[in-house]
Scaffold this motif. Structure first.
Motif, mmCIF file in Angstrom:
data_model
loop_
_atom_site.group_PDB
_atom_site.id
_atom_site.type_symbol
_atom_site.label_atom_id
_atom_site.label_comp_id
_atom_site.label_asym_id
_atom_site.label_seq_id
_atom_site.Cartn_x
_atom_site.Cartn_y
_atom_site.Cartn_z
ATOM 1 N N GLU A 158 59.401 -12.541 -17.445
ATOM 2 C CA GLU A 158 59.073 -13.565 -16.845
ATOM 3 C C GLU A 158 58.232 -14.600 -17.464
ATOM 4 O O GLU A 158 57.397 -15.040 -16.756
ATOM 5 C CB GLU A 158 58.084 -12.681 -15.656
ATOM 6 C CG GLU A 158 59.086 -11.737 -14.776
ATOM 7 C CD GLU A 158 58.166 -11.165 -13.443
ATOM 8 O OE1 GLU A 158 58.517 -11.669 -12.310
ATOM 9 O OE2 GLU A 158 57.242 -10.475 -13.751
ATOM 10 N N THR A 207 57.669 -18.104 -19.409
ATOM 11 C CA THR A 207 58.360 -19.292 -19.235
ATOM 12 C C THR A 207 59.278 -19.572 -20.523
ATOM 13 O O THR A 207 59.023 -19.121 -21.484
ATOM 14 C CB THR A 207 57.052 -20.426 -19.206
ATOM 15 O OG1 THR A 207 56.474 -20.473 -20.500
ATOM 16 C CG2 THR A 207 56.060 -20.457 -17.992
ATOM 17 N N VAL A 237 65.913 -12.457 -8.525
ATOM 18 C CA VAL A 237 64.929 -13.627 -8.416
ATOM 19 C C VAL A 237 65.447 -14.973 -9.036
ATOM 20 O O VAL A 237 65.473 -15.986 -8.788
ATOM 21 C CB VAL A 237 63.617 -13.227 -8.177
ATOM 22 C CG1 VAL A 237 62.552 -14.514 -8.374
ATOM 23 C CG2 VAL A 237 63.224 -12.435 -7.046
ATOM 24 N N PHE A 238 65.524 -14.334 -10.496
ATOM 25 C CA PHE A 238 65.947 -15.622 -11.313
ATOM 26 C C PHE A 238 67.182 -16.080 -11.376
ATOM 27 O O PHE A 238 67.407 -17.271 -11.112
ATOM 28 C CB PHE A 238 65.896 -14.720 -13.053
ATOM 29 C CG PHE A 238 66.006 -15.701 -14.196
ATOM 30 C CD1 PHE A 238 64.869 -16.181 -14.543
ATOM 31 C CD2 PHE A 238 67.283 -15.995 -14.381
ATOM 32 C CE1 PHE A 238 65.202 -17.140 -15.578
ATOM 33 C CE2 PHE A 238 67.566 -16.962 -15.489
ATOM 34 C CZ PHE A 238 66.559 -17.535 -15.907
ATOM 35 N N LYS A 239 68.292 -15.492 -10.782
ATOM 36 C CA LYS A 239 69.447 -16.021 -10.599
ATOM 37 C C LYS A 239 69.235 -16.740 -9.341
ATOM 38 O O LYS A 239 70.110 -18.014 -9.359
ATOM 39 C CB LYS A 239 70.428 -14.819 -10.265
ATOM 40 C CG LYS A 239 70.899 -14.033 -11.462
ATOM 41 C CD LYS A 239 71.752 -14.678 -12.287
ATOM 42 C CE LYS A 239 72.610 -13.720 -13.484
ATOM 43 N NZ LYS A 239 73.381 -14.483 -14.204
ATOM 44 N N GLY A 240 68.814 -16.412 -8.387
ATOM 45 C CA GLY A 240 68.461 -17.378 -7.060
ATOM 46 C C GLY A 240 67.720 -18.674 -7.225
ATOM 47 O O GLY A 240 67.972 -19.525 -6.737
ATOM 48 N N LYS A 241 66.985 -18.531 -8.331
ATOM 49 C CA LYS A 241 66.178 -19.742 -8.760
ATOM 50 C C LYS A 241 66.823 -20.718 -9.442
ATOM 51 O O LYS A 241 67.091 -22.281 -9.515
ATOM 52 C CB LYS A 241 64.870 -19.642 -9.339
ATOM 53 C CG LYS A 241 63.649 -18.866 -8.427
ATOM 54 C CD LYS A 241 62.659 -18.657 -9.383
ATOM 55 C CE LYS A 241 61.344 -17.855 -8.636
ATOM 56 N NZ LYS A 241 60.183 -17.815 -9.449
ATOM 57 N N THR A 242 67.880 -20.336 -10.678
ATOM 58 C CA THR A 242 68.561 -21.076 -11.495
ATOM 59 C C THR A 242 69.833 -21.064 -11.358
ATOM 60 O O THR A 242 70.510 -21.708 -11.924
ATOM 61 C CB THR A 242 68.072 -20.507 -12.945
ATOM 62 O OG1 THR A 242 68.708 -18.942 -13.065
ATOM 63 C CG2 THR A 242 66.637 -20.417 -13.176
#
Length: 167
Positions: free
Chosen positions: A46, A48, A159-164
């Motif tokens: 997580e 940046t 969550v990462f896939k949903g954001k990016t």
């Protein structure tokens, strides 16, 4: 001009100059868990992109990881532990054992269960196989995530896939 860590002969201080922050240790954790690509490491730490880039560059500059090109267009690299990087495993393992013992509630269970590849027995939180008494390194172990830790990691990935979008 004093180089990093050379202001003292203390090996603890010099070691901490290389691996002594949260993000670096989490990068190493992921590399030991088999992640090699930037996105994989970023998802589970997580961090940046800037934080992760700086830690991976520092690990590379210190000879802990080596970059290997896996895609020309776009240029993409994977990160692999060097011998020097693999040698830090006992430190990561010691932090894991200490954290399992002192930083979690007893009912949480162990996050990652390691078994000795040679005999198939659990090694617990030690670096010696409890069954055959052999000292083990990370390369000698098979890892199995607890259900809770596997869900946590899957959730971070989702969550990462949903954001990016697609990685």
């Amino acid at each position: 001009m004093v180089k990093l860590g050379e202001s003292t002969v203390c090996p603890v201080s010099r070691s901490l100059d290389i691996v002594g922050d949260r993000w670096t240790m989490l990068c190493l954790r992921e590399l030991f868990m088999g992640a090699t690509r930037f996105e994989e490491i970023q998802i589970q730490t997580e961090a940046t992109p800037q934080m992760l880039t700086s830690r991976l560059k520092a690990l590379e500059a210190n000879g802990m990881v080596a970059r290997h090109l896996y895609s020309e267009k776009p240029r993409r690299y994977e990160y692999r532990l060097t011998e020097k990087g693999r040698e830090v495993y006992p430190v990561v393992q010691a932090l894991r054992a200490w954290g399992e013992t002192w930083c979690k509630a007893p009912d949480e269970g162990v996050a990652v269960l390691y078994s000795h590849q040679e005999c198939g027995h659990d090694v617990g939180l030690d670096n010696v196989c409890t069954h055959c008494g052999v000292r083990v390194e990370r390369k000698d172990l098979d890892a199995r995530l607890s259900d809770k830790f596997a869900k946590e990691r899957a959730q971070r990935h989702a969550v990462f896939k949903g954001k990016t979008g697609p990685v």
